[in-house]
Design an enzyme around this catalytic site. Sequence first.
Site, short mmCIF file in Angstrom:
data_model
loop_
_atom_site.label_atom_id
_atom_site.label_comp_id
_atom_site.label_asym_id
_atom_site.label_seq_id
_atom_site.Cartn_x
_atom_site.Cartn_y
_atom_site.Cartn_z
N ASN A 71 7.16 6.94 6.69
CA ASN A 71 8.54 6.55 6.35
C ASN A 71 9.54 7.61 6.79
O ASN A 71 10.58 7.31 7.37
CB ASN A 71 8.68 6.38 4.83
CG ASN A 71 8.42 4.96 4.37
OD1 ASN A 71 8.69 4.02 5.10
ND2 ASN A 71 7.89 4.83 3.18
N ASP B 278 -4.93 1.49 0.17
CA ASP B 278 -3.70 2.30 0.10
C ASP B 278 -3.44 2.91 1.49
O ASP B 278 -4.33 3.56 2.06
CB ASP B 278 -3.88 3.41 -0.94
CG ASP B 278 -2.60 4.17 -1.19
OD1 ASP B 278 -1.93 3.87 -2.20
OD2 ASP B 278 -2.27 5.05 -0.37
N GLU C 168 2.74 0.92 -1.62
CA GLU C 168 1.99 0.74 -0.37
C GLU C 168 0.52 0.50 -0.68
O GLU C 168 -0.36 0.82 0.09
CB GLU C 168 2.25 1.92 0.57
CG GLU C 168 1.52 3.20 0.41
CD GLU C 168 1.52 3.91 -0.93
OE1 GLU C 168 2.02 3.37 -1.93
OE2 GLU C 168 0.98 5.02 -0.96
N ASP D 179 8.46 -0.62 6.22
CA ASP D 179 8.30 -2.00 5.76
C ASP D 179 7.50 -2.81 6.78
O ASP D 179 6.62 -3.59 6.43
CB ASP D 179 9.68 -2.67 5.57
CG ASP D 179 10.37 -2.20 4.31
OD1 ASP D 179 9.76 -1.41 3.56
OD2 ASP D 179 11.53 -2.60 4.07
N1 LIG Z 1 8.83 1.42 3.69
C1 LIG Z 1 8.33 1.28 2.49
N2 LIG Z 1 7.81 2.34 1.87
C2 LIG Z 1 7.29 2.19 0.63
C3 LIG Z 1 7.31 0.97 -0.01
N3 LIG Z 1 6.73 1.12 -1.21
C4 LIG Z 1 6.36 2.42 -1.31
N4 LIG Z 1 6.69 3.07 -0.18
C5 LIG Z 1 6.53 4.48 0.13
O1 LIG Z 1 5.16 4.82 0.20
C6 LIG Z 1 5.08 6.24 0.01
C7 LIG Z 1 3.85 6.58 -0.79
O2 LIG Z 1 3.76 7.95 -0.85
P1 LIG Z 1 2.63 8.70 -1.60
O3 LIG Z 1 2.28 7.97 -2.87
O4 LIG Z 1 3.04 10.13 -1.71
O5 LIG Z 1 1.37 8.55 -0.72
P2 LIG Z 1 1.15 8.77 0.83
O6 LIG Z 1 2.28 9.50 1.47
O7 LIG Z 1 0.81 7.46 1.41
O8 LIG Z 1 -0.09 9.70 0.82
P3 LIG Z 1 -1.59 9.30 0.51
O9 LIG Z 1 -1.60 8.03 -0.27
O10 LIG Z 1 -2.11 10.44 -0.29
O11 LIG Z 1 -2.26 9.17 1.83
C8 LIG Z 1 6.35 6.67 -0.67
O12 LIG Z 1 7.11 7.45 0.21
C9 LIG Z 1 7.08 5.36 -0.96
O13 LIG Z 1 8.48 5.49 -0.81
C10 LIG Z 1 7.91 -0.15 0.67
O14 LIG Z 1 7.99 -1.27 0.19
N5 LIG Z 1 8.41 0.06 1.92
#
Ligand SMILES: Nc1nc2c(ncn2[C@@H]2O[C@H](COP(=O)(O)OP(=O)(O)OP(=O)(O)O)[C@@H](O)[C@H]2O)c(=O)[nH]1
Length: 326
Positions: free
Chosen positions: A211, A203, A246, A220
């Site tokens: 983002n 992850d 992600e 992306d």
């Molecule tokens: N650019 C992009 N962002 C994505 C995609 N899928 C998920 N995300 C983003 O990934 C982020 C995941 O956020 P969180 O689940 O809060 O986790 P995090 O910010 O990575 O924090 P931790 O996992 O705790 O380190 C979200 O903002 C989603 O919008 C994708 O296909 N493209």
Amino acid sequence: MEHFKDFRHTNFKVGDIQLFKNISKDELLKIKQQLDYCPVVTAKSGEIVLDSQSSGACLYVVLSGILALTSNTSKRQLENSTIQYFAGECVGEISVLDEEASTATIAAVTDAQLLLIDSVIMWRLIDDSNGVARNLLQLLSFRIRTTNAQLRNRQKVGEFYRQLSMVDGLTGLHNRSWLNTQLPGLIENAHATQTELSIVMVDLDHFKKFNDQHGHVMGDEALQVAAKVVSAGLRPSDFAARYGGEEMIIILPNTSKESALIVAERLCDRIRHAQVFKDSDQALPHITASLGLATLTEGQDGLAVISSADAALYRAKERGRNQVAL
Ligand SMILES: Nc1nc2c(ncn2[C@@H]2O[C@H](COP(=O)(O)OP(=O)(O)OP(=O)(O)O)[C@@H](O)[C@H]2O)c(=O)[nH]1
């Protein structure tokens, strides 16, 4: 279709019909006599000549105009059909022999004149002339080969789309559908062969922040970079799939906890050092990932081992991210 006239009242030559090619003059004369009273009909452009509803088995010889194999009679579809029949060619050769309804739909692309040979006359022609029988056999072999080639193509296209539906569009990794169909078999195999199987959940850290700071497009891009690092770091017998936004899942068949730990540490390190470029000369801050590892235990199913790996991932996040946890 309208009855136009009998064949004897037209100027068409028997020798111009492919089915009667390379036949001696004497035989052609006899064939002509058989055909003299066969009807010639006209089909208007767009009109269906042959389909599953057609009554009476007949061979249709195109004397003028064009016919086409089609799934509907729209002008565009007819004109674009890749299988067309021109003057001298015939359709309905299978139906006239077995007297079953046609499985194909054939319609006129342009106005056409067609010679109808019913099954009684057709069999008489076959009985009387080796040349007709030989030509008909050649035509049937050609049709079978064409149909086989089409089937093979369709299979290839079907397989292509099946594969495509199992791939994640953004990262090129396998997707969740692939995981759902393949993981149970991999688990079952590991239990049956008493081999070890490890799962690693990956992850990206603080990806929301990434983002927010650099935009979704760059997010992306970062995901694609991480997926490439993961794919490049695995053996051909390992699998990687995009599990969620992600999050990625790695399946390591035949891999003990100790070996999987080495793989996971290596991937964690490579992701940490991977560069995401905004454009060709300006790299963005490095991304990091947290990885959770679990190894299949006796009696566990796919969901259970994923849930163990997820719990390990949670521990990696809690311990400060950018690391592997068991
Ligand atoms: N650019 C992009 N962002 C994505 C995609 N899928 C998920 N995300 C983003 O990934 C982020 C995941 O956020 P969180 O689940 O809060 O986790 P995090 O910010 O990575 O924090 P931790 O996992 O705790 O380190 C979200 O903002 C989603 O919008 C994708 O296909 N493209």
